[in-house]
Design an enzyme around this catalytic site. Structure first.
Site, PDB file in Angstrom:
ATOM      1  N   LYS A 170      38.286 -54.247  -7.514  1.00 15.52           N
ATOM      2  CA  LYS A 170      38.222 -53.635  -8.840  1.00 15.52           C
ATOM      3  C   LYS A 170      39.464 -52.775  -9.094  1.00 15.52           C
ATOM      4  O   LYS A 170      40.095 -52.880 -10.151  1.00 15.52           O
ATOM      5  CB  LYS A 170      36.946 -52.800  -8.953  1.00 15.52           C
TER       6      LYS A 170
ATOM      7  N   ARG B  84      32.651 -45.894  -9.587  1.00 12.21           N
ATOM      8  CA  ARG B  84      32.169 -47.217  -9.185  1.00 12.21           C
ATOM      9  C   ARG B  84      32.738 -47.617  -7.834  1.00 12.21           C
ATOM     10  O   ARG B  84      33.881 -47.325  -7.516  1.00 12.21           O
ATOM     11  CB  ARG B  84      32.653 -48.289 -10.177  1.00 12.21           C
TER      12      ARG B  84
ATOM     13  N   GLY C  86      26.481 -55.924  -7.493  1.00 10.06           N
ATOM     14  CA  GLY C  86      25.149 -55.307  -7.475  1.00 10.06           C
ATOM     15  C   GLY C  86      24.749 -54.716  -6.146  1.00 10.06           C
ATOM     16  O   GLY C  86      23.666 -54.165  -5.999  1.00 10.06           O
TER      17      GLY C  86
ATOM     18  N   MET D  14      26.440 -52.361  -4.312  1.00  3.62           N
ATOM     19  CA  MET D  14      26.736 -50.941  -4.092  1.00  3.62           C
ATOM     20  C   MET D  14      26.525 -50.154  -5.379  1.00  3.62           C
ATOM     21  O   MET D  14      26.069 -50.683  -6.379  1.00  3.62           O
ATOM     22  CB  MET D  14      28.147 -50.804  -3.543  1.00  3.62           C
TER      23      MET D  14
ATOM     24  N   ARG E  73      37.958 -59.519 -12.722  1.00  2.56           N
ATOM     25  CA  ARG E  73      37.996 -60.073 -11.360  1.00  2.56           C
ATOM     26  C   ARG E  73      37.891 -61.594 -11.478  1.00  2.56           C
ATOM     27  O   ARG E  73      37.451 -62.093 -12.523  1.00  2.56           O
ATOM     28  CB  ARG E  73      36.839 -59.532 -10.518  1.00  2.56           C
TER      29      ARG E  73
ATOM     30  N   HIS F  19      21.427 -59.615 -12.478  1.00  2.00           N
ATOM     31  CA  HIS F  19      21.490 -59.647 -11.020  1.00  2.00           C
ATOM     32  C   HIS F  19      21.033 -60.990 -10.459  1.00  2.00           C
ATOM     33  O   HIS F  19      21.706 -61.603  -9.629  1.00  2.00           O
ATOM     34  CB  HIS F  19      20.620 -58.515 -10.459  1.00  2.00           C
TER      35      HIS F  19
ATOM     36  N   SER G  32      35.170 -81.754  24.457  1.00  2.00           N
ATOM     37  CA  SER G  32      34.465 -81.355  23.240  1.00  2.00           C
ATOM     38  C   SER G  32      33.785 -80.024  23.541  1.00  2.00           C
ATOM     39  O   SER G  32      32.986 -79.921  24.472  1.00  2.00           O
ATOM     40  CB  SER G  32      33.434 -82.417  22.856  1.00  2.00           C
TER      41      SER G  32
ATOM     42  N   THR H 134      29.899 -75.137  21.571  1.00  2.00           N
ATOM     43  CA  THR H 134      29.976 -73.686  21.371  1.00  2.00           C
ATOM     44  C   THR H 134      28.619 -73.018  21.456  1.00  2.00           C
ATOM     45  O   THR H 134      28.553 -71.805  21.614  1.00  2.00           O
ATOM     46  CB  THR H 134      30.657 -73.334  20.038  1.00  2.00           C
TER      47      THR H 134
ATOM     48  N   CYS I 105      31.774 -79.669  18.973  1.00  2.00           N
ATOM     49  CA  CYS I 105      30.572 -80.285  18.418  1.00  2.00           C
ATOM     50  C   CYS I 105      29.417 -79.299  18.344  1.00  2.00           C
ATOM     51  O   CYS I 105      28.293 -79.683  18.093  1.00  2.00           O
ATOM     52  CB  CYS I 105      30.170 -81.510  19.228  1.00  2.00           C
TER      53      CYS I 105
ATOM     54  N   TYR J 287      39.736 -82.311  16.202  1.00  2.00           N
ATOM     55  CA  TYR J 287      38.683 -82.540  15.220  1.00  2.00           C
ATOM     56  C   TYR J 287      37.558 -81.522  15.372  1.00  2.00           C
ATOM     57  O   TYR J 287      37.457 -80.863  16.409  1.00  2.00           O
ATOM     58  CB  TYR J 287      38.107 -83.964  15.329  1.00  2.00           C
TER      59      TYR J 287
END
Lengths: 882, 882
Positions: free
Chosen positions: B26, B97, B106, B108, B341, B459, B770, B773, B837, B857
């Site tokens: 802002k 603000r 909306g 804060m 914005r 909102h 591969s 995770t 993967c 990949y």
């Protein structure tokens, strides 16, 4: 490969200065003996590299290696004038023996008299005029070749000999007549044909190829694998093979064989300790089939040989600068030494020999420190029989004091039974007619070993000493029937389960249990420890959960407590209900109130720890286990009802909480610092109690206790900050109530991989790191300690992992994270105190690594402290010279 | 710190070229608007760094920052001639603000009319001649200050206003008279005193300090924390505070306020989309308390202002080169823009706007690619209502098409109920009179949202669009009673549990369930995907377990299958019994026989996968889960009996095996490649089936299928060698039966830390890596995915971790191991194919990281493939420019 040499004559090996790692210990010793001018039967060594090549080539001896072996046989023929396979006078017979870099007594294979066939036996008769000897050698060879090279059990062939002895009332093998031996040879060969469907091989080169292969293969046999795993010998090393001209101890009464130690392997005293077995080959001694005579017998029979014998032994010890273990053979009055090696010895004797060699000016203190195997020290820390008590008992059995120490337990007769009972927590004594390498698993799991046959150098004796197990061998008065599970001594019969006590230092065996007394830590032990302390860099602390632990740690020379686990304190009966009340609380206030009721107990526990502690540094780990461990299991309705009633809540509520706290993978669950993030009050109360106790103890002891407060399982700086803040707030609040400040430290365990990687950040808030290698190993290797038993045996079988990474640090994986954490932690904070408190903190190989990467201390169980002191000194010496 | 500037006037900020990360979105927009010469109310920004400092200073505004704030207020006073707190003619009132780096609509706090007190209200009357406006502003201020700055609920004060309206039969707030407003102010102040025990503060600086603090504090409120977590906004960023001169839309019929978008945020069409609410302040619009009018109303009432309005909007869009979302106020005929914005938009409109801006020459293709939030694409992939089906239904309710898409579910009336039902697997539609930020958790868990009040910028509408949730707002015909749990439309009453269907694209709501149709992937979507494919470097694969998955993956543009899990195949009904028989076998032969019975089914499964697969690369992971998962639990006596009977073995045997396979920590247990080390025949059979299927499919498809055979859970080279050898032997045996060779690859998952550390060694045998995770995160962070729910919430609350590391890669910890593995793997084998993967393979932030570290990949679920394609393009563009 083209230019690599895989076969060395003993002389070549010495000239080319080939090392032990290539020649193996036995080959190296033979090369050195050649250099020292000792009379040895000539021969050659096929290297450990040839062994590796053998396995790489699909268990085949490559052609070029084989050609070189043949060339070396030809060279022996040329030098000796003997002929391999016979044909020109005296035939050449050889022994084929394993020889690894590190001695593995009895674990691998040996074949004697190789080259024998129907032709050579006659030539041997002609050349020696000793028909009995020739046929006996031939018989032995067929038996060994069948059993070892071809891997067929010897039972049937042994029975054939036993039958002849029995039918003729013979006691000794030597009483068997020549015609009977000839009969036996014939019967053996027929048996061989019936088993293998082909004639027994007469070509000596065919015999040799099979025998060398068999020795290579024996590197991979189950008992060798178990031994290696126990002793941390890498599978990659491989074994060498030594092919050596046979000399014969069984050529008559002017012949014989034996084993000699340059000092007493049991006590370490400086006198030759040797045995002599007339008219025999070495195998008889090692197998314990016949009990050898005292060495005086040699002096009596052949004083000249005896003189030469003692002079050579003294010379050899000086040459090798260590106590030697030698095999010798007298062949018709000529003395040959077959091999020499640094002798295995008991812990007590290792200490004495090392100290004496220093006093004699043969070795330096540093060398002395490196001469004692740290793990052996354990034998000296445990109690022995109370001499006064022991005197009240009369031994019912006596044998050779084969391995010192004391042990009490229930009689068992098989290795399997040993293991099973031990796993059930029962102390056992293994009683065997004689032990064989297959019994090793039983020996590991027993308190003591008793054998009816075999001498000080029998299998049982050698292995027991190397393990530090108490052993009495050669109890000729005992008849041990393993089938019937009885041991008969005179008219008394002992059964499985009867309790006996065994004194390995005196060779006496007693009925019932005898009281023990603590170990003596002075004398050579004290001297060695002083040297160790002088040369080591690492500090040694102890993991202590009780004041008794702390007292032991102090006695064994620990320099502080490296880990005090607080969880035990919550389990004690006078606090568990409050702990449960805390866990079952709905609000912070309720939790705080419950913890407040436990605090005085905690304070008292810490106070007692400080009072017994060997130094003023006490590392206390805040609560680590998941909370469900403090509650009963969901099916334990009785306890659930009991808790509900005592706390005045519904059973359903208890059950709900138990279910809620259930963890799919508790090791990676809601535990450690995570408990603090959820319920900060737990760590706050612990910190308060720690400081209150420190004030009280400091005042009483007149010296300041310096608590180290350790936060477990941290992986992230913000997490550590959060927990540290909880601790510091509680500590400062408590300090504000006192006139003086206490010095205290807050640090963290490094036990999850992220913690190791984030060590640079964690060091911003931590004053110390302590590696928890148990968890770090679990997470880095991705296997749970509790579950690894399901699959690790397959990994050992396939040589993927060769040792238990929870015992010895996995240098390549876990070790790299340790290194990373040390580097990063110190980069942030050079003065960061770093130690290790996992199981591996008391393991010599791991200590070598920890010294190298620059830790400040290792912490281990109190009984491992002396071991760790010595290992740390060895590490400092080795790492310095690298 | 001494020289750091924490407060900038909008002009200073522009001149100093301060960035968005310091000014917040802002503040940055206001600085830019100043530069562009737009008429804005003057003011200043307290930076995000001041927010960080506020928290560091124990939630206190440091003195120097406060002094600078005061100085900037004085500057406004000087420039405007107005006086803060009154005293010299027109008083200065300000808005306070929040403004974070990334818009969090909306989430804060905002406080308007600050500076009001009993003196200023009179001066405002005098200066403006508008008594009603002055008192209404004052009233609003007291309400907002009490509610927001002091954190007290507004319920009681709202009730006071409602009571007056009710008693007088007013519909609109504007009907309340001046005396009534004065009464209200008095009542509000008395209420304040009764609650806080002190007078309402009249000092404007005291008000300001409270308000700035309140905005800073609101950064840490629960709904902001939830929003940040959902959107991956770091807690460290903090919020800026903008203090801006108030202008008044409530000064009469020549005043008003509204929100404007430079293009339609719902469809993306190129026309100004704006609303106007006469005689009102902005708060009325955002809160949805009053429904605003179409912008034509402004044109009708003030054509000159309207002209200026449209010109400015067009200018602003060109200036910012993106669709703008602006707030504006008309004060007595003068137009002010309060903020601008980049506008939030639906997925569909984001695509259209980006494509149009490229066509208009305003942005490049690369910029266009970066303008679409990858996660938004998900909205476009899911089915919409079948138009033909939809036509058969007549909507019972119409509202504003606030967020497009379609959703069907059971009516619920509260956010809590939403969450609960959703957790139970029930699809729900949240119906609310109007939504407030507290409802966010309900919106996350619903299929659609319906509100009775509020416009396109209420909102509910803003949040729903940002989530890609279907939403119909402002259904004025509906009376929603959340207490009674009813929605009344005309004379029909709907209750909780009734099923309705919501079309967010048309604003229509239907009774019952309407059939859906698949998404359209052409048009702007297709264009954007083509650009993404042009700019990305990473290949995108899909994780597919079924031929249906593979077909979807192909449709969404996947370039091969990155993970096909084989475990599912063993669970199917026609093979589970054989699988169990395998597990219950005693010998290798029995296991092989059982597996041989499953093989044809496996072959058929693989064959079907290849046939549906988007490309010829299919990565198949060999069996991974622990074997106990294929057996019933120990308490499942019925199934145990059934298995025992079918397999002709005893129940005890089944039970024994179940117990034996029980794992304390299954994630770190007997699974993955460990199964192969124990039972090589399992992997051998899988490899055989994979190759058989590849031959069959290759022949039919006329192109060679290239199977990648993946070994899970590897941590050590010897282990990988062992498993690879099992696979290769089986593959070669199968190939020997065919005329031609197939190309296949053997590689490994990297999912345990040791595997990552040992990547240099593993690459010697692996053709590809591969990253898994999920497991790698569990082990690296030391927490189990199944158990983390017990403690991660506490970690989020305490800002220790801010996002779920199983969704977005933990770059600092897990990411470092990924980097290490990539570097080491490629050092050994530069051509090594490396992918990921795990769950994070479809997460944009993680994809950014994977691009950077050079993976080849990522593989994700089929529905995430378009998202991943776009994210990969953004990553390539961003990482290139860095």
């Amino acid at each position: 490969m083209a230019n690599k040499k895989y076969v060395y004559s003993f002389k070549e090996a010495h000239q080319a200065k080939v090392g032990k790692e290539i020649l193996g210990g036995k080959g190296f010793g033979l090369a050195e003996m050649t250099a020292a001018g000792i009379n040895i039967p000539q021969g050659f060594t096929v290297t450990t590299e040839a062994c590796t090549l053998y396995y790489k080539s699909g268990k085949r001896i490559p052609d070029d290696v084989w050609e070189d072996i043949v060339a070396h046989v030809h060279e022996i023929e040329k030098n000796s004038g003997k002929s391999f396979g016979g044909g020109k006078g005296m035939p050449l017979l050889v022994s084929v023996r394993s020889g690894a870099r590190q001695s593995m007594p009895g674990m691998m294979d040996t074949i004697l008299n190789l080259g024998s066939n129907d032709k050579t036996v006659e030539e041997l008769v002609a050349a020696t005029g000793n028909e009995r000897f020739a046929w006996d050698s031939y018989r032995r060879f067929i038996l060994m070749f069948t059993n070892i090279a071809k891997g067929h059990p010897r039972t049937a062939m042994d029975a054939m000999l036993d039958k002849i002895k029995e039918e003729n009332g013979y006691k000794l093998d030597t009483e068997v007549t020549v015609p009977q031996l000839k009969e036996l040879v014939k019967a053996y060969k027929e048996y061989y044909k019936s088993v293998f469907g082909e004639e027994f091989p007469t070509d000596p080169y065919e015999q040799l190829r099979e025998a060398v292969s068999a020795v290579f293969r024996s590197w991979d046999n189950p008992r060798a694998n178990v031994y290696r795993q126990m002793n941390g010998i890498p599978y990659e090393w491989g074994t060498a093979v030594n092919v050596q001209t046979m000399v014969f101890g069984n050529m008559g009464e002017d012949s014989g064989t034996g084993v000699a130690f340059s000092r007493d392997p049991s006590t370490g005293e400086k006198h030759i300790y040797a045995e002599f077995l007339p008219n025999a080959q070495g195998e008889d001694v090692v197998a314990g089939v016949r009990t050898p005579l005292h060495i005086d017998e040699l002096q009596k029979r052949m004083p000249e040989v005896y003189k030469q014998f003692t002079e050579t032994i003294v010379k050899m010890e000086k040459y090798f600068r260590d106590m030697q273990d030698m095999e010798y053979t007298v062949e018709k009055g000529t003395l040959y030494f077959l091999q020499t090696r640094n002798g295995k010895r008991t812990a007590r004797s290792a200490l004495k020999i090392a100290c004496d060699l220093v006093d004699e000016g043969l070795i330096t203190e540093e060398e002395a420190v490196c001469r004692v195997e740290p793990k052996q020290l354990n034998d000296l820390l445990h109690p022995t029989f109370d001499k006064a008590e022991e005197k009240k008992h009369t031994p019912f059995l006596r044998g050779l004091p084969a391995s010192p120490g004391a042990g009490t337990g229930h009689i068992v007769f098989t290795a399997e039974e040993c293991k099973q009972q031990h796993d059930n927590g029962v102390n056992v004594v293994l009683c065997r007619a004689e032990t064989s390498p297959e019994d090793i698993i039983g020996m590991v799991n027993s308190e003591a070993i008793v054998t009816a046959r075999g001498g000080m150098t029998s299998h049982a004796a050698v292995v027991a000493r190397s393990m530090g197990k108490c052993c009495v061998a050669g109890c000729t008065a005992a008849i041990i029937n393993e089938e019937a599970k009885t041991m008969t001594v005179g008219d008394k019969v002992y059964h499985e389960g009867d309790v006996i006590s065994v004194d390995g230092s005196t060779g006496e065996v007693f009925d019932g249990e005898i009281k023990m007394v603590p170990a003596d830590l002075g004398g050579d032990f004290g001297r060695m420890m002083a040297w160790a302390d002088k040369y080591r860099r690492l500090k040694i602390r102890a993991n202590c959960n009780t004041p008794e632990d702390a007292a032991n740690a102090a006695r064994f020379g620990a320099e502080g407590i490296g880990l005090c686990r607080t969880e035990r304190m919550f389990f004690a009966e006078d606090r568990i209900l409050n702990m449960r009340s805390m866990i079952l609380s709905d609000t912070t206030e309720q939790r705080e109130a419950a913890l407040e009721r436990i605090r005085p107990f905690l304070m008292d526990d810490f106070y007692k720890m400080y009072k017994s502690c060997p130094d003023n540094m006490v590392n206390i780990r805040l609560l680590d286990p998941p909370l469900h461990e403090f509650l009963p299991t969901i099916n334990d309705t009785k306890n659930i009802a009991d808790i509900a009633e005592k706390l005045g809540i519904s059973e359903q509520k208890v059950k709900d909480r138990i279910n809620q706290l259930q963890q799919a993978n508790p090791m990676m669950g809601f535990r450690g610092v995570r408990l603090c993030v959820a319920y900060p009050e737990i760590y706050a109360v612990l910190a308060t109690a720690i400081i209150q106790a420190a004030y009280k103890a400091s005042a009483e002891l007149g010296k300041a206790v310096e608590p180290e407060i350790m936060i477990p399982l941290t992986g992230e700086l913000k997490e550590l900050k959060f927990a540290k803040n909880v601790v510091v707030k509680a500590v400062e609040a408590e300090m504000a109530k006192h006139d003086s400040k206490l010095v205290y430290h807050v640090g963290t365990m490094i036990e999850i991989p992220r913690g190791a990687l984030q060590a640079g950040n964690l060091a911003k808030e931590a004053e110390f790191f302590s590696f928890g290698t148990n968890d770090l190993t679990q997470l880095t290797m991705g296997f749970s300690r509790d579950d690894a038993g399901q699959f690790l045996p397959f990994y050992y079988d396939n040589k993927i992992y060769e040792f238990d990474p929870f015992q010895t640090i996995d240098v390549e994986g876990v070790g790299e994270l340790v290194k990373i954490a040390v580097e990063r932690g110190r980069a942030t904070k050079p003065e960061l105190l770093i130690g290790v408190c996992g199981e591996t903190g008391g393991d010599p190989a791991s200590i070598m690594f920890y010294d190298k990467v620059g830790l400040d201390y290792v912490s281990c169980s109190p009984f491992r402290v002396p071991l760790a002191r010595l290992a740390a000194a060895q590490a400092a010496i080795v790492n310095k010279t690298k």
